[in-house]
Design a protein around this motif. Structure first.
Motif, PDB file in Angstrom:
ATOM      1  N   MET A   1       0.816  -1.192   0.000  1.00 16.50           N
ATOM      2  CA  MET A   1       0.000   0.000   0.000  1.00 16.50           C
ATOM      3  C   MET A   1       0.860   1.256   0.000  1.00 16.50           C
ATOM      4  SD  MET A   1      -3.391  -0.550   2.270  1.00 16.50           S
ATOM      5  CE  MET A   1      -2.695  -1.436   3.611  1.00 16.50           C
ATOM      6  N   ALA A   2       2.008   1.205   0.641  1.00 15.48           N
ATOM      7  CA  ALA A   2       2.883   2.371   0.680  1.00 15.48           C
ATOM      8  C   ALA A   2       3.396   2.716  -0.708  1.00 15.48           C
ATOM      9  CB  ALA A   2       4.050   2.121   1.641  1.00 15.48           C
ATOM     10  N   VAL A   3       3.791   1.706  -1.453  1.00 11.35           N
ATOM     11  CA  VAL A   3       4.296   1.931  -2.816  1.00 11.35           C
ATOM     12  C   VAL A   3       3.171   2.412  -3.720  1.00 11.35           C
ATOM     13  CG1 VAL A   3       5.381   0.841  -4.801  1.00 11.35           C
ATOM     14  CG2 VAL A   3       6.161   0.278  -2.509  1.00 11.35           C
ATOM     15  N   ALA A   4       1.991   1.824  -3.588  1.00 11.66           N
ATOM     16  CA  ALA A   4       0.848   2.261  -4.398  1.00 11.66           C
ATOM     17  C   ALA A   4       0.494   3.709  -4.086  1.00 11.66           C
ATOM     18  CB  ALA A   4      -0.355   1.357  -4.134  1.00 11.66           C
ATOM     19  N   SER A   5       0.571   4.085  -2.826  1.00 11.55           N
ATOM     20  CA  SER A   5       0.308   5.466  -2.443  1.00 11.55           C
ATOM     21  C   SER A   5       1.307   6.410  -3.093  1.00 11.55           C
ATOM     22  CB  SER A   5       0.377   5.592  -0.924  1.00 11.55           C
ATOM     23  OG  SER A   5       0.385   6.933  -0.531  1.00 11.55           O
ATOM     24  N   PHE A   6       2.576   6.021  -3.080  1.00 11.28           N
ATOM     25  CA  PHE A   6       3.619   6.841  -3.697  1.00 11.28           C
ATOM     26  C   PHE A   6       3.384   6.992  -5.193  1.00 11.28           C
ATOM     27  CE2 PHE A   6       7.785   6.898  -5.848  1.00 11.28           C
ATOM     28  CZ  PHE A   6       8.218   8.152  -5.434  1.00 11.28           C
ATOM     29  N   VAL A   7       3.081   5.896  -5.861  1.00 12.57           N
ATOM     30  CA  VAL A   7       2.875   5.924  -7.316  1.00 12.57           C
ATOM     31  C   VAL A   7       1.639   6.759  -7.666  1.00 12.57           C
ATOM     32  CG1 VAL A   7       2.306   4.501  -9.322  1.00 12.57           C
ATOM     33  CG2 VAL A   7       4.094   3.779  -7.740  1.00 12.57           C
ATOM     34  N   LEU A   8       0.546   6.566  -6.935  1.00 10.55           N
ATOM     35  CA  LEU A   8      -0.669   7.341  -7.212  1.00 10.55           C
ATOM     36  C   LEU A   8      -0.456   8.824  -6.934  1.00 10.55           C
ATOM     37  CD1 LEU A   8      -3.489   5.038  -5.827  1.00 10.55           C
ATOM     38  CD2 LEU A   8      -2.895   5.480  -8.204  1.00 10.55           C
ATOM     39  N   GLY A   9       0.269   9.141  -5.881  1.00  8.97           N
ATOM     40  CA  GLY A   9       0.564  10.539  -5.592  1.00  8.97           C
ATOM     41  C   GLY A   9       1.414  11.179  -6.669  1.00  8.97           C
ATOM     42  N   LEU A  10       2.375  10.427  -7.170  1.00 11.64           N
ATOM     43  CA  LEU A  10       3.236  10.931  -8.231  1.00 11.64           C
ATOM     44  C   LEU A  10       2.462  11.121  -9.526  1.00 11.64           C
ATOM     45  CD1 LEU A  10       6.185  11.693  -8.439  1.00 11.64           C
ATOM     46  CD2 LEU A  10       6.682   9.393  -9.193  1.00 11.64           C
ATOM     47  N   LEU A  11       1.635  10.160  -9.881  1.00 10.86           N
ATOM     48  CA  LEU A  11       0.811  10.290 -11.080  1.00 10.86           C
ATOM     49  C   LEU A  11      -0.212  11.418 -10.929  1.00 10.86           C
ATOM     50  CD1 LEU A  11       0.029   6.619 -12.119  1.00 10.86           C
ATOM     51  CD2 LEU A  11       1.302   8.319 -13.408  1.00 10.86           C
ATOM     52  N   GLY A  12      -0.699  11.603  -9.723  1.00 10.75           N
ATOM     53  CA  GLY A  12      -1.698  12.632  -9.479  1.00 10.75           C
ATOM     54  C   GLY A  12      -1.185  14.037  -9.733  1.00 10.75           C
ATOM     55  N   LEU A  13       0.119  14.235  -9.647  1.00 10.19           N
ATOM     56  CA  LEU A  13       0.656  15.561  -9.957  1.00 10.19           C
ATOM     57  C   LEU A  13       0.499  15.894 -11.436  1.00 10.19           C
ATOM     58  CD1 LEU A  13       3.905  15.667  -7.824  1.00 10.19           C
ATOM     59  CD2 LEU A  13       1.811  16.978  -7.471  1.00 10.19           C
ATOM     60  N   LEU A  14       0.386  14.875 -12.264  1.00 11.59           N
ATOM     61  CA  LEU A  14       0.292  15.087 -13.708  1.00 11.59           C
ATOM     62  C   LEU A  14      -1.133  14.994 -14.229  1.00 11.59           C
ATOM     63  CD1 LEU A  14       3.356  12.908 -14.710  1.00 11.59           C
ATOM     64  CD2 LEU A  14       3.280  15.381 -14.424  1.00 11.59           C
ATOM     65  N   VAL A  15      -1.873  13.998 -13.782  1.00 13.79           N
ATOM     66  CA  VAL A  15      -3.226  13.777 -14.295  1.00 13.79           C
ATOM     67  C   VAL A  15      -4.163  13.371 -13.166  1.00 13.79           C
ATOM     68  CG1 VAL A  15      -2.511  13.094 -16.624  1.00 13.79           C
ATOM     69  CG2 VAL A  15      -2.722  11.371 -14.856  1.00 13.79           C
ATOM     70  N   MET A  16      -5.408  13.721 -13.302  1.00 15.14           N
ATOM     71  CA  MET A  16      -6.492  13.290 -12.419  1.00 15.14           C
ATOM     72  C   MET A  16      -6.187  13.468 -10.931  1.00 15.14           C
ATOM     73  SD  MET A  16      -7.818   9.913 -14.445  1.00 15.14           S
ATOM     74  CE  MET A  16      -8.903   9.480 -13.128  1.00 15.14           C
ATOM     75  N   ASN A  17      -5.630  14.628 -10.564  1.00 17.56           N
ATOM     76  CA  ASN A  17      -5.263  14.812  -9.165  1.00 17.56           C
ATOM     77  C   ASN A  17      -6.460  14.896  -8.232  1.00 17.56           C
ATOM     78  OD1 ASN A  17      -5.901  17.257 -10.232  1.00 17.56           O
ATOM     79  ND2 ASN A  17      -4.053  18.289  -9.574  1.00 17.56           N
ATOM     80  N   LEU A  18      -7.639  15.175  -8.745  1.00 17.25           N
ATOM     81  CA  LEU A  18      -8.834  15.200  -7.907  1.00 17.25           C
ATOM     82  C   LEU A  18      -9.157  13.803  -7.385  1.00 17.25           C
ATOM     83  CD1 LEU A  18     -11.246  16.767  -6.781  1.00 17.25           C
ATOM     84  CD2 LEU A  18     -12.446  16.288  -8.907  1.00 17.25           C
ATOM     85  N   PHE A  19      -8.865  12.770  -8.153  1.00 17.00           N
ATOM     86  CA  PHE A  19      -9.159  11.394  -7.744  1.00 17.00           C
ATOM     87  C   PHE A  19      -7.938  10.704  -7.135  1.00 17.00           C
ATOM     88  CE2 PHE A  19     -11.986  12.308 -11.345  1.00 17.00           C
ATOM     89  CZ  PHE A  19     -13.196  12.241 -10.668  1.00 17.00           C
ATOM     90  N   LEU A  20      -6.783  10.876  -7.752  1.00 12.67           N
ATOM     91  CA  LEU A  20      -5.595  10.162  -7.307  1.00 12.67           C
ATOM     92  C   LEU A  20      -5.025  10.718  -6.006  1.00 12.67           C
ATOM     93  CD1 LEU A  20      -3.779   9.539 -10.700  1.00 12.67           C
ATOM     94  CD2 LEU A  20      -5.273   8.019  -9.424  1.00 12.67           C
ATOM     95  N   GLY A  21      -5.173  12.010  -5.773  1.00  9.67           N
ATOM     96  CA  GLY A  21      -4.673  12.608  -4.537  1.00  9.67           C
ATOM     97  C   GLY A  21      -5.309  12.018  -3.287  1.00  9.67           C
ATOM     98  N   PRO A  22      -6.641  12.011  -3.209  1.00 10.79           N
ATOM     99  CA  PRO A  22      -7.273  11.404  -2.030  1.00 10.79           C
ATOM    100  C   PRO A  22      -6.988   9.904  -1.895  1.00 10.79           C
ATOM    101  CG  PRO A  22      -8.809  12.874  -3.106  1.00 10.79           C
ATOM    102  CD  PRO A  22      -7.613  12.764  -4.002  1.00 10.79           C
ATOM    103  N   PHE A  23      -6.910   9.175  -3.013  1.00  7.78           N
ATOM    104  CA  PHE A  23      -6.573   7.747  -2.932  1.00  7.78           C
ATOM    105  C   PHE A  23      -5.174   7.558  -2.357  1.00  7.78           C
ATOM    106  CE2 PHE A  23      -9.719   6.744  -6.466  1.00  7.78           C
ATOM    107  CZ  PHE A  23     -10.646   6.226  -5.579  1.00  7.78           C
ATOM    108  N   ALA A  24      -4.240   8.416  -2.773  1.00  6.04           N
ATOM    109  CA  ALA A  24      -2.877   8.331  -2.246  1.00  6.04           C
ATOM    110  C   ALA A  24      -2.855   8.621  -0.747  1.00  6.04           C
ATOM    111  CB  ALA A  24      -1.962   9.307  -2.995  1.00  6.04           C
ATOM    112  N   ILE A  25      -3.640   9.593  -0.312  1.00  8.49           N
ATOM    113  CA  ILE A  25      -3.694   9.929   1.106  1.00  8.49           C
ATOM    114  C   ILE A  25      -4.267   8.775   1.918  1.00  8.49           C
ATOM    115  CG2 ILE A  25      -4.791  11.456   2.794  1.00  8.49           C
ATOM    116  CD1 ILE A  25      -4.578  13.690   0.648  1.00  8.49           C
ATOM    117  N   VAL A  26      -5.344   8.184   1.428  1.00  9.99           N
ATOM    118  CA  VAL A  26      -5.986   7.077   2.154  1.00  9.99           C
ATOM    119  C   VAL A  26      -5.060   5.865   2.218  1.00  9.99           C
ATOM    120  CG1 VAL A  26      -7.875   5.403   2.025  1.00  9.99           C
ATOM    121  CG2 VAL A  26      -8.334   7.834   1.694  1.00  9.99           C
TER     122      VAL A  26
END
Length: 70
Positions: A1-26
């Motif tokens: 989950m830690a790695v998935a959070s990191f990857v989603l947070g990184l991707l969220g800076l480029l695309v779909m940050n409204l969805f990927l940001g909260p998923f990364a936080i959770v």
């Protein structure tokens, strides 16, 4: 989950940050709560998730819209 959070947070800076940001936080919060061995990645994922939302709000304020685009 830690790695998935990191990857989603990184991707969220480029695309779909409204969805990927909260998923990364959770995911980061769950990984930290479960006591992951990859604490650094979980903290980075948490920081990137928050940064995703900050970028979204900043760009929305600059463009005066509900969404952002370049």
């Amino acid at each position: 989950m830690a790695v998935a959070s990191f990857v989603l947070g990184l991707l969220g800076l480029l695309v779909m940050n409204l969805f990927l940001g909260p998923f990364a936080i959770v995911l980061a919060a769950l990984a930290l709560w479960r006591g992951t061995a990859r604490r650094g990645r979980a903290l980075l994922g948490l920081g990137l998730g928050v940064a995703d939302l900050v970028v979204l709000v900043t760009l929305m304020e600059i463009n005066h819209t509900v969404s952002w685009s370049f």
